[in-house]
Design a protein around this motif. Structure first.
Motif, PDB file in Angstrom:
ATOM      1  N   ARG A  62      41.335  51.724  20.307  1.00  0.00           N
ATOM      2  CA  ARG A  62      41.712  51.517  18.902  1.00  0.00           C
ATOM      3  C   ARG A  62      42.752  50.406  18.791  1.00  0.00           C
ATOM      4  N   LEU A  63      42.687  49.694  17.669  1.00  0.00           N
ATOM      5  CA  LEU A  63      43.634  48.631  17.334  1.00  0.00           C
ATOM      6  C   LEU A  63      44.471  49.071  16.144  1.00  0.00           C
ATOM      7  N   ASP A  90      47.144  47.105  13.609  1.00  0.00           N
ATOM      8  CA  ASP A  90      47.775  45.854  13.211  1.00  0.00           C
ATOM      9  C   ASP A  90      48.871  46.190  12.200  1.00  0.00           C
ATOM     10  N   CYS A 112      49.906  43.936   8.417  1.00  0.00           N
ATOM     11  CA  CYS A 112      48.618  43.231   8.528  1.00  0.00           C
ATOM     12  C   CYS A 112      48.375  42.239   7.417  1.00  0.00           C
ATOM     13  N   THR A 146      43.602  41.318  11.737  1.00  0.00           N
ATOM     14  CA  THR A 146      42.885  42.581  11.936  1.00  0.00           C
ATOM     15  C   THR A 146      41.385  42.360  11.996  1.00  0.00           C
ATOM     16  N   ALA A 185      39.147  43.122  15.251  1.00  0.00           N
ATOM     17  CA  ALA A 185      38.487  44.426  15.129  1.00  0.00           C
ATOM     18  C   ALA A 185      37.214  44.555  15.966  1.00  0.00           C
ATOM     19  N   PHE A 200      37.242  46.387  19.434  1.00  0.00           N
ATOM     20  CA  PHE A 200      37.643  47.786  19.529  1.00  0.00           C
ATOM     21  C   PHE A 200      36.601  48.681  18.863  1.00  0.00           C
ATOM     22  N   GLU A 203      37.633  51.095  16.859  1.00  0.00           N
ATOM     23  CA  GLU A 203      38.217  51.406  15.557  1.00  0.00           C
ATOM     24  C   GLU A 203      39.427  50.513  15.338  1.00  0.00           C
ATOM     25  N   ALA A 204      39.668  50.120  14.088  1.00  0.00           N
ATOM     26  CA  ALA A 204      40.826  49.307  13.752  1.00  0.00           C
ATOM     27  C   ALA A 204      41.524  49.886  12.535  1.00  0.00           C
ATOM     28  N   GLY A 247      44.817  48.907   9.868  1.00  0.00           N
ATOM     29  CA  GLY A 247      45.804  47.925   9.429  1.00  0.00           C
ATOM     30  C   GLY A 247      46.777  48.568   8.468  1.00  0.00           C
ATOM     31  N   ILE A 252      37.277  48.812   7.713  1.00  0.00           N
ATOM     32  CA  ILE A 252      38.514  49.027   8.470  1.00  0.00           C
ATOM     33  C   ILE A 252      39.398  50.013   7.716  1.00  0.00           C
ATOM     34  N   PHE A 283      46.932  54.127  20.372  1.00  0.00           N
ATOM     35  CA  PHE A 283      46.165  52.895  20.270  1.00  0.00           C
ATOM     36  C   PHE A 283      46.168  52.144  21.601  1.00  0.00           C
TER      37      PHE A 283
END
Length: 271
Positions: free
Chosen positions: A44-45, A47, A50, A56, A60, A63, A65-66, A68, A86, A103
């Motif tokens: 997972r990310l 940001d 953001c 982001t 994205a 990954f 999942e992202a 922000g 997202i 994350f």
């Protein structure tokens, strides 16, 4: 207000100008982050700060999942329009972890200097999984760099633009409802080292690419800044924009400019 404190008007009205006024990150940025961290489409990310999601959205796809997060409602609204898939959350970084979980990568781009840095560094450290990383993207996307080398078109008259902003708003940099006489916070690396992060690892992406920018793009770049966000001008916003466009047309009657893009630095820290 003599000393600046964060408030919700910091970027009020600026979000709508980001997409037009901010130059995109270089295309090699995502690949450089992927290769440096061995990303494989899992994990997972997060940001943090953001904005409208420029970084982001770029990262994205690396990954599963992202997420922000940003404190400005206009920024989050723009991000949701840009990428509804997202998970966008309106919140200050100081409110983390906010039940968001852990994350693989947590990124900051043009944002950490606005935060209560020690507090955020400590909160975020516990959100990064053991093999994960804090990634800071050092970039300036509203304007290029002066190299002294010839350009195919006139460069935007940034000194004149700065003087025009000062004529309307005063000589001290504005931010939200206050001012920033000493600029924003620095010393990020000292903060992270004290918080127990290991590093940094640095990756430099060269700038040097020349881009053409229109009058509308330069106007939007100015209005995308916290120091010259639309709310600062009140009922004089129309007058300011008219004066800004007159200044730009004096420099380039056809409304076409060129700038050399700045380099970008990726700085990686491990929890």
């Amino acid at each position: 207000m003599d000393a600046w404190e964060w408030d919700e008007t910091l970027f009020a009205g600026a979000a709508a100008h980001y997409g037009t006024g901010r130059m995109p990150y270089p295309p090699g940025l995502a690949d450089a982050v992927r290769d440096a961290l061995g990303l494989d489409g899992t994990g997972r990310l997060l940001d943090v700060g953001c904005g409208p999601g420029s970084l982001t959205v770029l990262l994205a796809p690396l990954f599963a999942e992202a997420v922000g997060v940003d404190a400005d409602p206009g920024m989050i609204a723009e991000a949701r329009l840009k990428a509804p898939g997202i998970d966008w959350r309106r919140m200050r970084a100081e409110a983390l972890p906010a039940g968001l979980g852990t994350f693989r990568v947590v990124t900051f781009a043009q944002s950490f200097h606005w935060m209560e840095q020690e507090h955020v560094a400590e909160r975020v450290r516990g959100m990064i999984c053991p093999e994960g990383a804090w990634v800071h993207i050092g970039a300036t996307t509203h304007r290029g760099v002066e190299t002294g080398e010839p350009l195919p078109l006139p460069a935007p008259p940034w000194d004149g633009i700065d003087a025009l902003v000062a004529r309307y708003l005063g000589p001290v940099r504005r931010a939200g409802q206050g001012v920033l006489p000493g600029g924003t916070k620095g010393f990020e690396e000292d903060v992270l080292a004290r918080a127990g992060y290991a590093g940094p690892e640095r990756i430099a992406l060269d700038g040097g690419r020349t881009v053409e920018r229109s009058e509308d793009e330069v106007v939007a770049a100015v209005l995308s800044l916290s120091s010259s966000a639309p709310h600062h001008f009140g009922d004089r916003l129309g007058d300011f924009e008219a004066d800004l466009r007159a200044l730009l047309r004096e420099a380039a009657p056809d409304g076409r400019f060129a700038e050399r893009m700045r380099g970008v630095e990726i700085v990686i820290w491990r929890p």
